[in-house]
Design a protein around this motif. Sequence first.
Motif, PDB file in Angstrom:
ATOM      1  N   ALA A  95       0.843  -1.191   0.000  1.00 20.06           N
ATOM      2  CA  ALA A  95       0.000   0.000   0.000  1.00 20.06           C
ATOM      3  C   ALA A  95       0.879   1.242   0.000  1.00 20.06           C
ATOM      4  O   ALA A  95       1.845   1.330   0.757  1.00 20.06           O
ATOM      5  CB  ALA A  95      -0.902   0.004   1.228  1.00 20.06           C
ATOM      6  N   GLY A  96       0.569   2.153  -0.882  1.00 25.72           N
ATOM      7  CA  GLY A  96       1.331   3.387  -0.951  1.00 25.72           C
ATOM      8  C   GLY A  96       2.563   3.313  -1.837  1.00 25.72           C
ATOM      9  O   GLY A  96       3.282   4.303  -1.970  1.00 25.72           O
ATOM     10  N   SER A  97       2.818   2.141  -2.454  1.00 23.75           N
ATOM     11  CA  SER A  97       3.978   2.035  -3.341  1.00 23.75           C
ATOM     12  C   SER A  97       3.679   2.659  -4.695  1.00 23.75           C
ATOM     13  O   SER A  97       4.591   3.043  -5.420  1.00 23.75           O
ATOM     14  CB  SER A  97       4.385   0.572  -3.535  1.00 23.75           C
ATOM     15  N   TYR A  98       2.391   2.753  -5.034  1.00 21.51           N
ATOM     16  CA  TYR A  98       1.972   3.281  -6.325  1.00 21.51           C
ATOM     17  C   TYR A  98       2.634   2.551  -7.472  1.00 21.51           C
ATOM     18  O   TYR A  98       2.937   3.139  -8.507  1.00 21.51           O
ATOM     19  CB  TYR A  98       2.217   4.804  -6.390  1.00 21.51           C
ATOM     20  N   GLN A  99       2.880   1.254  -7.268  1.00 20.88           N
ATOM     21  CA  GLN A  99       3.405   0.414  -8.332  1.00 20.88           C
ATOM     22  C   GLN A  99       2.471  -0.761  -8.545  1.00 20.88           C
ATOM     23  O   GLN A  99       1.758  -1.184  -7.637  1.00 20.88           O
ATOM     24  CB  GLN A  99       4.798  -0.104  -7.975  1.00 20.88           C
ATOM     25  N   LEU A 100       2.474  -1.281  -9.758  1.00 16.87           N
ATOM     26  CA  LEU A 100       1.654  -2.430 -10.093  1.00 16.87           C
ATOM     27  C   LEU A 100       2.506  -3.533 -10.689  1.00 16.87           C
ATOM     28  O   LEU A 100       3.408  -3.267 -11.479  1.00 16.87           O
ATOM     29  CB  LEU A 100       0.564  -2.054 -11.101  1.00 16.87           C
ATOM     30  N   THR A 101       2.190  -4.781 -10.312  1.00 15.23           N
ATOM     31  CA  THR A 101       2.761  -5.963 -10.950  1.00 15.23           C
ATOM     32  C   THR A 101       1.658  -6.572 -11.802  1.00 15.23           C
ATOM     33  O   THR A 101       0.578  -6.884 -11.292  1.00 15.23           O
ATOM     34  CB  THR A 101       3.212  -6.983  -9.898  1.00 15.23           C
ATOM     35  N   PHE A 102       1.926  -6.715 -13.097  1.00 18.77           N
ATOM     36  CA  PHE A 102       0.921  -7.224 -14.022  1.00 18.77           C
ATOM     37  C   PHE A 102       1.092  -8.709 -14.278  1.00 18.77           C
ATOM     38  O   PHE A 102       2.213  -9.233 -14.321  1.00 18.77           O
ATOM     39  CB  PHE A 102       1.016  -6.501 -15.367  1.00 18.77           C
TER      40      PHE A 102
ATOM     41  N   GLU B  85      15.932  -7.644 -29.035  1.00 21.09           N
ATOM     42  CA  GLU B  85      14.998  -7.978 -27.962  1.00 21.09           C
ATOM     43  C   GLU B  85      14.266  -6.773 -27.388  1.00 21.09           C
ATOM     44  O   GLU B  85      13.402  -6.928 -26.520  1.00 21.09           O
ATOM     45  CB  GLU B  85      15.713  -8.725 -26.828  1.00 21.09           C
ATOM     46  N   ASP B  86      14.599  -5.586 -27.861  1.00 20.20           N
ATOM     47  CA  ASP B  86      13.879  -4.385 -27.417  1.00 20.20           C
ATOM     48  C   ASP B  86      12.575  -4.194 -28.191  1.00 20.20           C
ATOM     49  O   ASP B  86      11.795  -3.286 -27.870  1.00 20.20           O
ATOM     50  CB  ASP B  86      14.746  -3.130 -27.599  1.00 20.20           C
ATOM     51  N   SER B  87      12.337  -5.015 -29.186  1.00 19.28           N
ATOM     52  CA  SER B  87      11.081  -4.940 -29.937  1.00 19.28           C
ATOM     53  C   SER B  87       9.917  -5.198 -28.987  1.00 19.28           C
ATOM     54  O   SER B  87       9.840  -6.258 -28.356  1.00 19.28           O
ATOM     55  CB  SER B  87      11.058  -5.965 -31.074  1.00 19.28           C
ATOM     56  N   ALA B  88       9.038  -4.226 -28.867  1.00 19.09           N
ATOM     57  CA  ALA B  88       7.949  -4.294 -27.879  1.00 19.09           C
ATOM     58  C   ALA B  88       7.081  -3.062 -28.052  1.00 19.09           C
ATOM     59  O   ALA B  88       7.380  -2.167 -28.845  1.00 19.09           O
ATOM     60  CB  ALA B  88       8.519  -4.328 -26.463  1.00 19.09           C
ATOM     61  N   VAL B  89       6.014  -3.011 -27.270  1.00 18.84           N
ATOM     62  CA  VAL B  89       5.220  -1.792 -27.147  1.00 18.84           C
ATOM     63  C   VAL B  89       5.655  -1.086 -25.871  1.00 18.84           C
ATOM     64  O   VAL B  89       5.742  -1.703 -24.809  1.00 18.84           O
ATOM     65  CB  VAL B  89       3.713  -2.097 -27.097  1.00 18.84           C
ATOM     66  N   TYR B  90       5.939   0.192 -25.989  1.00 21.95           N
ATOM     67  CA  TYR B  90       6.339   0.986 -24.831  1.00 21.95           C
ATOM     68  C   TYR B  90       5.149   1.862 -24.427  1.00 21.95           C
ATOM     69  O   TYR B  90       4.696   2.711 -25.187  1.00 21.95           O
ATOM     70  CB  TYR B  90       7.588   1.802 -25.150  1.00 21.95           C
ATOM     71  N   LEU B  91       4.675   1.585 -23.227  1.00 19.43           N
ATOM     72  CA  LEU B  91       3.485   2.250 -22.712  1.00 19.43           C
ATOM     73  C   LEU B  91       3.875   3.288 -21.670  1.00 19.43           C
ATOM     74  O   LEU B  91       4.726   3.031 -20.823  1.00 19.43           O
ATOM     75  CB  LEU B  91       2.551   1.233 -22.057  1.00 19.43           C
ATOM     76  N   CYS B  92       3.226   4.409 -21.732  1.00 20.91           N
ATOM     77  CA  CYS B  92       3.366   5.439 -20.709  1.00 20.91           C
ATOM     78  C   CYS B  92       2.046   5.506 -19.947  1.00 20.91           C
ATOM     79  O   CYS B  92       0.956   5.386 -20.540  1.00 20.91           O
ATOM     80  CB  CYS B  92       3.672   6.784 -21.346  1.00 20.91           C
ATOM     81  N   ALA B  93       2.123   5.671 -18.642  1.00 20.82           N
ATOM     82  CA  ALA B  93       0.924   5.784 -17.825  1.00 20.82           C
ATOM     83  C   ALA B  93       1.137   6.885 -16.798  1.00 20.82           C
ATOM     84  O   ALA B  93       2.283   7.214 -16.453  1.00 20.82           O
ATOM     85  CB  ALA B  93       0.607   4.472 -17.126  1.00 20.82           C
ATOM     86  N   SER B  94       0.040   7.443 -16.307  1.00 27.00           N
ATOM     87  CA  SER B  94       0.146   8.436 -15.248  1.00 27.00           C
ATOM     88  C   SER B  94      -0.932   8.172 -14.211  1.00 27.00           C
ATOM     89  O   SER B  94      -1.939   7.509 -14.498  1.00 27.00           O
ATOM     90  CB  SER B  94       0.040   9.861 -15.797  1.00 27.00           C
ATOM     91  N   SER B  95      -0.698   8.649 -13.024  1.00 25.73           N
ATOM     92  CA  SER B  95      -1.686   8.482 -11.967  1.00 25.73           C
ATOM     93  C   SER B  95      -1.665   9.677 -11.035  1.00 25.73           C
ATOM     94  O   SER B  95      -0.670  10.404 -10.936  1.00 25.73           O
ATOM     95  CB  SER B  95      -1.458   7.190 -11.185  1.00 25.73           C
ATOM     96  N   LEU B  96      -2.782   9.829 -10.333  1.00 23.51           N
ATOM     97  CA  LEU B  96      -2.953  10.914  -9.385  1.00 23.51           C
ATOM     98  C   LEU B  96      -2.811  10.323  -7.999  1.00 23.51           C
ATOM     99  O   LEU B  96      -3.597   9.465  -7.609  1.00 23.51           O
ATOM    100  CB  LEU B  96      -4.334  11.534  -9.568  1.00 23.51           C
ATOM    101  N   ARG B  97      -1.832  10.719  -7.250  1.00 21.89           N
ATOM    102  CA  ARG B  97      -1.633  10.165  -5.914  1.00 21.89           C
ATOM    103  C   ARG B  97      -2.851  10.445  -5.047  1.00 21.89           C
ATOM    104  O   ARG B  97      -3.476  11.488  -5.153  1.00 21.89           O
ATOM    105  CB  ARG B  97      -0.393  10.765  -5.277  1.00 21.89           C
ATOM    106  N   GLY B  98      -3.163   9.498  -4.195  1.00 23.78           N
ATOM    107  CA  GLY B  98      -4.329   9.636  -3.335  1.00 23.78           C
ATOM    108  C   GLY B  98      -5.429   8.688  -3.741  1.00 23.78           C
ATOM    109  O   GLY B  98      -6.343   8.432  -2.973  1.00 23.78           O
ATOM    110  N   THR B  99      -5.339   8.148  -4.964  1.00 24.00           N
ATOM    111  CA  THR B  99      -6.302   7.137  -5.400  1.00 24.00           C
ATOM    112  C   THR B  99      -5.679   5.760  -5.190  1.00 24.00           C
ATOM    113  O   THR B  99      -4.531   5.647  -4.781  1.00 24.00           O
ATOM    114  CB  THR B  99      -6.649   7.299  -6.883  1.00 24.00           C
TER     115      THR B  99
END
Lengths: 112, 114
Positions: A95-102, B85-99
């Motif tokens: 909790a609070g790591s804000y990381q995910l393992t998929f 081996e670097d062939s892949a999809v590179y995804l960017c994500a963002s999040s709002l702390r507190g959720t």
Amino acid sequence: TQLLEQSPQFLSIQEGENLTVYCNSSSVFSSLQWYRQEPGEGPVLLVTVVTGGEVKKLKRLTFQFGDARKDSSLHITAAQTGDTGLYLCAGEPRAGSYQLTFGKGTKLSVIP
Amino acid sequence: EAGVAQSPRYKIIEKRQSVAFWCNPISGHATLYWYQQILGQGPKLLIQFQNNGVVDDSQLPKDRFSAERLKGVDSTLKIQPAKLEDSAVYLCASSLRGTYNEQFFGPGTRLTVL
């Protein structure tokens, strides 16, 4: 490293059938999320479950978090072609790591 | 609300060449992630930023990968030199702390290394 194993890896069903996919780990997660990813797009969050034993419903999708917070399931009732996609579970180890393992995902194909 | 933007959407390069990807997160999202998704696998975290500081880059192959988030907004991920081996999809994500760590993903950049 906490791993999430998803099963089945592939699933092909007829429209209208029900299905369940599973996400299992030997480790405890503080929360677990399910995402759906369509070809050429990024994953989109479906639900977050936090409490052991929690059940959440999203229209025809039912998500359950195991009592011990080590596993989860996704049940789809009366599948539709629009449900086709890659279903990924992802756990937050601390909790609070804000990381995910998929997990590796379950690729679902719903045939009309 | 605009989503996470990434460019380019596709890139084909030869091995040993360099490549850079760009990401603009959702406005106000302090946390930014870069993931690598190899075909048939789930996303693997490469690096996590909180504002312009690195929180975790333990899985970033630092001999060839680098990332920065100047001014705590958009970010670039670079590979130099690229391997097959670097062939892949590179995804960017963002999040709002507190959720509950709800992450919003961009469409990804599909990299093919020949």
